[in-house]
Write a protein that holds these residues in place. Structure first.
Motif, PDB file in Angstrom:
ATOM      1  N   MET A  24       6.307  73.140  76.111  1.00  0.00           N
ATOM      2  CA  MET A  24       5.494  72.666  75.007  1.00  0.00           C
ATOM      3  C   MET A  24       6.430  72.941  73.707  1.00  0.00           C
ATOM      4  O   MET A  24       7.050  74.046  73.466  1.00  0.00           O
ATOM      5  CB  MET A  24       4.212  73.509  74.904  1.00  0.00           C
ATOM      6  N   ARG A  25       6.380  72.031  72.817  1.00  0.00           N
ATOM      7  CA  ARG A  25       7.182  72.251  71.449  1.00  0.00           C
ATOM      8  C   ARG A  25       6.537  73.168  70.532  1.00  0.00           C
ATOM      9  O   ARG A  25       5.509  73.220  70.683  1.00  0.00           O
ATOM     10  CB  ARG A  25       7.570  70.894  70.663  1.00  0.00           C
ATOM     11  N   PRO A  26       7.377  73.919  69.661  1.00  0.00           N
ATOM     12  CA  PRO A  26       6.745  74.703  68.900  1.00  0.00           C
ATOM     13  C   PRO A  26       5.661  74.264  67.985  1.00  0.00           C
ATOM     14  O   PRO A  26       4.572  74.955  67.694  1.00  0.00           O
ATOM     15  CB  PRO A  26       7.892  75.457  68.100  1.00  0.00           C
ATOM     16  N   SER A  27       5.852  73.015  67.585  1.00  0.00           N
ATOM     17  CA  SER A  27       5.051  72.397  66.587  1.00  0.00           C
ATOM     18  C   SER A  27       3.542  72.082  67.223  1.00  0.00           C
ATOM     19  O   SER A  27       2.558  72.556  66.697  1.00  0.00           O
ATOM     20  CB  SER A  27       5.624  70.988  66.358  1.00  0.00           C
ATOM     21  N   SER A  28       3.672  71.650  68.436  1.00  0.00           N
ATOM     22  CA  SER A  28       2.490  71.400  69.203  1.00  0.00           C
ATOM     23  C   SER A  28       1.687  72.591  69.503  1.00  0.00           C
ATOM     24  O   SER A  28       0.391  72.671  69.441  1.00  0.00           O
ATOM     25  CB  SER A  28       2.490  70.578  70.452  1.00  0.00           C
ATOM     26  N   LEU A  29       2.454  73.758  69.672  1.00  0.00           N
ATOM     27  CA  LEU A  29       1.935  75.029  69.817  1.00  0.00           C
ATOM     28  C   LEU A  29       1.037  75.603  68.644  1.00  0.00           C
ATOM     29  O   LEU A  29      -0.059  75.982  68.663  1.00  0.00           O
ATOM     30  CB  LEU A  29       2.981  75.929  70.435  1.00  0.00           C
ATOM     31  N   VAL A  30       1.697  75.319  67.584  1.00  0.00           N
ATOM     32  CA  VAL A  30       0.982  75.616  66.147  1.00  0.00           C
ATOM     33  C   VAL A  30      -0.262  74.864  65.909  1.00  0.00           C
ATOM     34  O   VAL A  30      -1.410  75.300  65.519  1.00  0.00           O
ATOM     35  CB  VAL A  30       2.190  75.418  65.033  1.00  0.00           C
ATOM     36  N   ARG A  31      -0.243  73.535  66.194  1.00  0.00           N
ATOM     37  CA  ARG A  31      -1.240  72.633  66.269  1.00  0.00           C
ATOM     38  C   ARG A  31      -2.392  73.038  67.115  1.00  0.00           C
ATOM     39  O   ARG A  31      -3.568  73.200  66.561  1.00  0.00           O
ATOM     40  CB  ARG A  31      -0.825  71.200  66.685  1.00  0.00           C
ATOM     41  N   LEU A  32      -2.281  73.425  68.357  1.00  0.00           N
ATOM     42  CA  LEU A  32      -2.987  73.877  69.075  1.00  0.00           C
ATOM     43  C   LEU A  32      -3.971  75.107  68.674  1.00  0.00           C
ATOM     44  O   LEU A  32      -5.110  75.518  68.906  1.00  0.00           O
ATOM     45  CB  LEU A  32      -2.515  74.274  70.617  1.00  0.00           C
ATOM     46  N   SER A  33      -2.906  76.046  68.371  1.00  0.00           N
ATOM     47  CA  SER A  33      -3.579  77.512  67.759  1.00  0.00           C
ATOM     48  C   SER A  33      -4.468  77.333  66.628  1.00  0.00           C
ATOM     49  O   SER A  33      -5.286  77.911  66.626  1.00  0.00           O
ATOM     50  CB  SER A  33      -2.384  78.421  67.842  1.00  0.00           C
ATOM     51  N   ALA A  34      -4.221  76.420  65.875  1.00  0.00           N
ATOM     52  CA  ALA A  34      -4.850  76.302  64.475  1.00  0.00           C
ATOM     53  C   ALA A  34      -6.120  75.478  65.073  1.00  0.00           C
ATOM     54  O   ALA A  34      -7.240  76.224  64.377  1.00  0.00           O
ATOM     55  CB  ALA A  34      -4.204  75.312  63.756  1.00  0.00           C
ATOM     56  N   LEU A  35      -6.229  74.526  65.913  1.00  0.00           N
ATOM     57  CA  LEU A  35      -7.470  74.178  66.259  1.00  0.00           C
ATOM     58  C   LEU A  35      -8.251  75.165  66.952  1.00  0.00           C
ATOM     59  O   LEU A  35      -9.438  75.249  66.797  1.00  0.00           O
ATOM     60  CB  LEU A  35      -6.957  72.976  67.554  1.00  0.00           C
ATOM     61  N   LEU A  36      -7.727  76.037  67.877  1.00  0.00           N
ATOM     62  CA  LEU A  36      -8.370  77.092  68.576  1.00  0.00           C
ATOM     63  C   LEU A  36      -8.996  78.106  67.717  1.00  0.00           C
ATOM     64  O   LEU A  36     -10.306  78.462  67.837  1.00  0.00           O
ATOM     65  CB  LEU A  36      -7.339  77.777  69.436  1.00  0.00           C
TER      66      LEU A  36
END
Lengths: 250, 312
Positions: A1-13
């Motif tokens: 998983m790319r870092p940007s999508s990781l940030v996205r996912l954690s923000a959503l969470l």
């Protein structure tokens, strides 16, 4: 998983956890309040308010999109070209009116609650979508249109099969802009009793509780960032199909 | 057969096409040539009614085009423009499938036709079918543009400066490819260009236009030997006239007995090519080979030179 999508996912969470069980974050807000005051908004469910907020924004944007895109299509047809200046100024007026003034005018007409907010957001959201639809439709390469005509596509086929798909990334960018503006603007709807995250902020202002203001503001901000990001992703997919680079869609 | 009958187009008081009549034989390639602003594109666009004529008519196999609904007419006529106008949001296969889809062919038939055309234009279907136009080179885009125009097997193909966007090397290859495909499919082609070399290279017949009028409509050799007026003579280029004449004649036609030394030339090459090889190698004659490579005679400088001037 790319870092940007990781940030996205954690923000959503983070957002989901915060609106479903805000009590878990009480320790963060306690230093901000006067002793005895509640640290977490206690006059309703944050989750329900967030959904209400999103609902109002989505409905208003949907309505703005329908009208703005239809208008954009109409004024770029030969038969509608003479209405271009007129519709431009109408849409511009919608933007220059401060939303709070729209609320003040709309309340006597449609009553308190969601309706005046809807009207304000609808008017406010028209301009970016309309302007981007115009730009998108006028940027369609003339050779593609000439070829389409030469191959025997009628006006409707040219619109649906050539012009709209090519204008899509621009139109999506307009919708994204409009949604972001509306997410923030919708908070003032609570001054006229619309359900939404503005309620939290206003309750905080009234009882001098900074924790409330912060909670309302943070949820709106997170929503805006996530929606901006999600729609941006859609645009890039649409633009990539056209072989354009990402930076060409603002 | 395409009959252009007293065709006229007027914008306000400006005549863009002035009372032009000529006939295009089936299966031939006609080139409309002239300076820019001569009205050649307008003439072409009146054939598929992208421009409505002010006067006159166009008949396709005796049928007046005004009696056919515009879109239906254009489905029957291929159209290629400078820059090709490929749809940037559709891949190569979908671009080529445009007209068959408008005609509601079934899926299988469309897929078959697309593959056939990709093969015909030497584009490997596995590699190119799913590419988007921006991923193609200029020459590939040009081939896709022509393939798209031919997709629904039109009997007539209109081309407006179809090679204008190509560099010189690719252009002559693209011209040869077009000729080969035209011979193979027997499509009638009307092609507009401002390039005299292109006109002589491609045209079975050439229509010369200037200032909205048709000055001469004739076979290339006729144009060289009997130009209708000074303008045509200047356009043809007096200095290049003999060489153009040579490029219209095949080596086969001046074949003589004998066995010259050196690299053989194929009988289907032009005299222009033969002469330039003779000059370059400093020989007086070249051996001539047939398509299979067998020597069938020779061609000499003297016999070539006799063909470089109008016959008395």
């Amino acid at each position: 998983m790319r870092p940007s999508s990781l940030v996205r996912l954690s923000a959503l969470l983070l957002l989901v956890i915060f609106v479903t069980m805000p009590e878990a974050f009480a320790f963060l807000f306690e230093p901000l309040i006067t002793p005895g005051a509640p640290a977490i908004y206690n006059q309703g469910s944050l989750f329900a308010l967030t959904m209400q907020h999103l609902r109002t924004v989505c409905l208003a944007t949907l309505a703005s999109t329908l009208l703005a895109v239809a208008l954009g299509i109409f004024v770029t047809r030969p038969s509608g070209a003479e209405f271009l200046p007129l519709s431009r100024s109408l849409v511009n007026i919608g933007q220059t009116f401060p939303p709070i003034a729209v609320l003040a005018i709309a309340v006597p007409l449609v009553g308190f609650g969601e309706k005046p907010t809807f009207v304000a957001l609808f008017l406010y959201g028209l301009l970016p979508i309309f302007e981007n639809t115009l730009t998108g439709l006028t940027q369609v390469p003339p050779t593609a249109l000439e070829a389409a005509r030469g191959m025997g596509m009628n006006a409707w086929q040219r619109l649906v099969q050539v012009e709209l798909p090519l204008a899509l990334p621009m139109i999506l960018a307009g919708i994204r802009l409009s949604v972001i503006i509306s997410l923030g603007t919708a908070t003032i709807g609570s001054t006229v009793a619309a359900k939404g995250l503005g309620e939290v902020i206003i309750a905080g202002l009234q009882s001098n509780n900074i924790a409330f203001v912060l909670q309302g503001g943070l949820v709106v901000a997170l929503l805006a960032v996530l929606v901006h990001d999600g729609l941006g992703l859609l645009e890039r997919i649409a633009a990539r199909k056209l072989g354009r680079s990402l930076d060409e869609t603002p | 057969m395409i009959t252009i009958d007293h065709l006229t187009k007027r914008y306000g008081s400006t005549l863009v096409v002035d009372d032009i009549s000529f006939e295009v034989e089936e299966g031939t390639l006609t080139v409309v040539v002239g300076t820019s602003g001569a009205g050649k594109s307008t003439l072409l666009r009146m054939i598929n009614r992208l421009v409505e004529p002010t006067g006159g008519r166009v008949l396709i196999d005796g049928e007046d085009t005004r009696t056919i609904p515009e879109d239906a007419l254009r489905h029957r006529i291929g159209y290629v423009i400078q820059g090709y106008g490929l749809f940037p949001h559709r891949n190569v296969a979908d671009n080529i499938a445009t007209v068959p889809r408008l005609l509601r062919w079934d899926r299988k038939r469309i897929a078959q036709r697309v593959e056939e055309l990709l093969d015909l234009f030497q584009l490997d279907p596995a590699e190119f079918a799913h590419k988007f136009p921006h991923e193609l080179s200029g020459g590939q885009q040009q081939r896709v543009g022509v393939a798209r125009a031919l997709a629904a097997r039109p009997a007539l193909l209109l081309m407006d400066e179809p090679f204008g966007a190509l560099d010189a090397v690719i252009r002559s290859k693209a011209q040869d490819d077009l000729l080969a495909i035209q011979r193979r499919l027997g499509t009638t082609i009307v092609l507009v260009t401002h390039d005299m070399n292109e006109a002589f290279h491609l045209g079975d017949r050439i229509a010369v236009m200037d200032q909205a009028r048709l000055l001469q409509y004739a076979a290339p050799a006729e144009l060289l030997m009997h130009p209708a007026d000074d303008f045509v003579e200047r356009l043809v280029g007096t200095a290049e006239r003999p060489f153009r004449l040579l490029s219209l004649t095949k080596v086969q036609e001046v074949l003589e007995a004998g066995r010259a030394e050196g690299e053989p030339i194929t009988a289907s090459e032009s005299l222009h090519e033969a002469l330039s090889r003779l000059l370059w190698t400093g020989r007086a004659a070249l051996p001539v080979a047939d398509a299979a490579g067998a020597i069938i005679g020779q061609v000499s400088v003297g016999s070539i030179l006799r063909h470089g001037r109008p016959l008395p």
